[in-house]
Scaffold this active site. Sequence first.
Site, mmCIF file in Angstrom:
data_model
loop_
_atom_site.group_PDB
_atom_site.id
_atom_site.type_symbol
_atom_site.label_atom_id
_atom_site.label_comp_id
_atom_site.label_asym_id
_atom_site.label_seq_id
_atom_site.Cartn_x
_atom_site.Cartn_y
_atom_site.Cartn_z
ATOM 1 N N GLU A 1 15.828 44.778 120.930
ATOM 2 C CA GLU A 1 16.743 43.639 121.023
ATOM 3 C C GLU A 1 18.097 44.154 120.557
ATOM 4 O OE1 GLU A 1 19.339 41.534 120.522
ATOM 5 O OE2 GLU A 1 18.474 40.735 118.676
ATOM 6 N N GLU B 1 26.663 45.272 123.139
ATOM 7 C CA GLU B 1 26.328 45.968 121.885
ATOM 8 C C GLU B 1 25.667 47.308 122.208
ATOM 9 O OE1 GLU B 1 24.385 43.316 119.102
ATOM 10 O OE2 GLU B 1 26.076 41.918 119.161
HETATM 11 C C1 SAM Z 1 20.504 43.067 116.945
HETATM 12 S S1 SAM Z 1 19.658 43.919 115.703
HETATM 13 C C2 SAM Z 1 18.015 43.381 115.944
HETATM 14 C C3 SAM Z 1 17.152 43.666 114.778
HETATM 15 C C4 SAM Z 1 15.732 43.155 114.897
HETATM 16 N N1 SAM Z 1 15.042 43.768 116.013
HETATM 17 C C5 SAM Z 1 15.717 41.650 115.025
HETATM 18 O O1 SAM Z 1 15.436 41.144 116.108
HETATM 19 O O2 SAM Z 1 15.983 40.986 114.026
HETATM 20 C C6 SAM Z 1 19.671 45.544 116.359
HETATM 21 C C7 SAM Z 1 19.106 46.567 115.429
HETATM 22 O O3 SAM Z 1 19.092 47.784 116.137
HETATM 23 C C8 SAM Z 1 19.528 48.826 115.281
HETATM 24 N N2 SAM Z 1 20.066 49.868 116.156
HETATM 25 C C9 SAM Z 1 21.138 49.778 116.971
HETATM 26 N N3 SAM Z 1 21.311 50.918 117.637
HETATM 27 C C10 SAM Z 1 20.317 51.747 117.230
HETATM 28 C C11 SAM Z 1 19.987 53.086 117.564
HETATM 29 N N4 SAM Z 1 20.719 53.781 118.436
HETATM 30 N N5 SAM Z 1 18.907 53.616 116.986
HETATM 31 C C12 SAM Z 1 18.173 52.894 116.099
HETATM 32 N N6 SAM Z 1 18.455 51.657 115.740
HETATM 33 C C13 SAM Z 1 19.521 51.078 116.301
HETATM 34 C C14 SAM Z 1 20.562 48.166 114.403
HETATM 35 O O4 SAM Z 1 20.754 48.869 113.198
HETATM 36 C C15 SAM Z 1 19.905 46.821 114.176
HETATM 37 O O5 SAM Z 1 19.069 46.856 113.082
#
Ligand code: SAM
Length: 679
Positions: free
Chosen positions: A451, A460
């Site tokens: 997500e 994003e």
């Molecule tokens: C919008 S949040 C969603 C978090 C969780 N899945 C939720 O639904 O509450 C996106 C998450 O993806 C992580 N994230 C973004 N890009 C990433 C990457 N390239 N590798 C690992 N994690 C990533 C961010 O740190 C964040 O915790």
Amino acid sequence: MPLGQRAGDKSDSRYCGVEVLDFPAGDGLPAVLTHSLSSAFDFLLAPLVDPDYRPTPGAVLPVAASDLVLSPSQWSSHIVGKISEWIDLDSEDEQLRLDSELTLKQEIAWATHLSLQACVIPPPKRSTCANYARVVNNILQGLTNMQLWLRIPLEKSESMDEDHDKVNNNNPTSETVDSWEWWNSFRLLCEHSSQLYVALDILSSLPSMNSLGRWFGEPVRAAILQTDAFLTNARGYPCLSKRHQTLLTGFFNHSVQVIISGRSNHNVSQVSEGVLSRDENHTEDTPTQHALSPYLDYMAYLYQRMDPLPEQERFEINYRDFLQSPLQPLMDNLEAQTYETFEKDTVKYTQYQRAIAKALVDKVSDDEVSTTRTVLMVVGAGRGPLVRASLQAAEETGRMLKVYAVEKNPNAVITLHSLIKLEGWESMVTIISSDMRCWDAPEKADILVSELLGSFGDNELSPECLDGAQRFLKPDGISIPSSYTSFIQPVTASKLHNDIKAHKDIAHFETAYVVKLHRVARLAPPQEVFSFAHPNFSPKATNQRYTKLQFELPQDTGSCLVHGMLYLPLDFYSVKLYIYHSNPTYPIILAGFAGYFDAVLYKDVHLGIEPNTCTPNMFSWFPIFFPLRKPIYVPSESPIEVHFWRCCGATKVWYEWALVAPSPSPIHNSNGRSYWVGL
Ligand SMILES: C[S@@+](CC[C@H](N)C(=O)[O-])C[C@H]1O[C@@H](n2cnc3c(N)ncnc32)[C@H](O)[C@@H]1O
């Protein structure tokens, strides 16, 4: 005394005022105020100066009342000043023009001295109102707190209300007028001043609903409801036509205050109680009812009849029209508070659980449940809600699961570890503290769950992250989401435009904002902009995109200024009906574009905020707003053509956008100079 209690709504629309028609000479004003307040009105729209006065050298301004007759707080909370209606700053008669200018300035100066919150200035007397606007603009430059509300009759643009016209044929003009045009030229001349508002006179006949919808993107502060606009019910009480009721409810929902104006046409109290004074400026001490009380009672009835604000609206109320920078979850590490807000949105996780359950059933047949363990990777796991949704889906479907939870934010990883321990999931879940784009996975996944969606879907950088992660997805593996699409629609949004303008730079006009859109007029149905599907193993795959879109305005909208991209709900609060009917057209103002997304999680399970298909009761995403540097006047029957680019560089991704029709705008955000998302 407010119109009533509406759970969760603390907006100004609770307050109802009354217009004082006769000049309260002598010390009449305090008595009129006391009488009106005791009759449950909240404030007066009152003349400040004797309307017979014309400037004379050395004369003392014949004000309605000395500043001493009311306390400063009474002046500021209970009186809206009414500037003399005779003024005509565009008259051919030079003396009248000069007298008008002087009077306007003197009255505004007096209102400022009284610390009034607002003054209503009379409608332009003619379509050419440049001199009036020049003087008002000049005055606005010197105002600090007070607002000016330009009074504009809500004229019909075409006959839509024939039955009502037959009953109340008191507006016999057969000429087709569009008073929005008066307002538009006036505010353009006043450079979209943030202290210039509209007070709309609501008459017995109304323009088409689509044309009315334009006003919901304008800074309307008050609706001055004429008693002549009321009908009479079977019991002799005042009531409004269905269309007037819809309009008024729309105003209540948009924080517009009602002011009742006119002579009483309904003698109900006299009939039933024998105590009514027909003089609405009644000054005696007797506790007579205000002549306009039956109209106020009807307003209170309409207000109280509205449904309470839904839980979600109450939660979001403080965010209305508040511009926020979109999150950068890839470049920045999100804070605990942000994760907590996500995690409260149970609807989102329920949709994910449904999608995962369907994917598990497709991957593992009933015969294989005891022999096959599905490898599922949650990439961007945050603090673990999608891990939980995955395990629940496995339990629900009786499938065995091995989960990898990949997260690059080290702070969220700490919480993930405690969660796994607390829930006793150690045997099923492996936590990987890494960026998904560079993780060297020990095995390949059957299902990749993520997500990483922004309000505009890809903003994003979900495409870039999932491109990196699909290396460890099996060739027949499933990505949840499997695709997502962004949408835009043109909108009028004068508040947003003014808030951005307050920064006094171009960069803020070349930035996209996340915003709970409220005071906006949505001008045409949303259209698709960019789509992404996952996985995408094509060697030619690119995340750059370019789209051009044409929006035809619904034909009875009228002209408007577009400030961004959105559309007009006919019932003004349910986003079901929009202004796309076909009748004659009128111009509008375009301020920019509202953006949304819709994501297919798996097969028929989707999730999104595109107004036509939005997931009910989900609050994780507000729309995005792409402003235009200058609001664009869109003449009748002119389509809007906009071009959008998604550009990718080595370290950032950004959007550029430009209008091509009805008139070209500069390319916004060229080279991502003002707004970009870091890789
Ligand atoms: C919008 S949040 C969603 C978090 C969780 N899945 C939720 O639904 O509450 C996106 C998450 O993806 C992580 N994230 C973004 N890009 C990433 C990457 N390239 N590798 C690992 N994690 C990533 C961010 O740190 C964040 O915790």
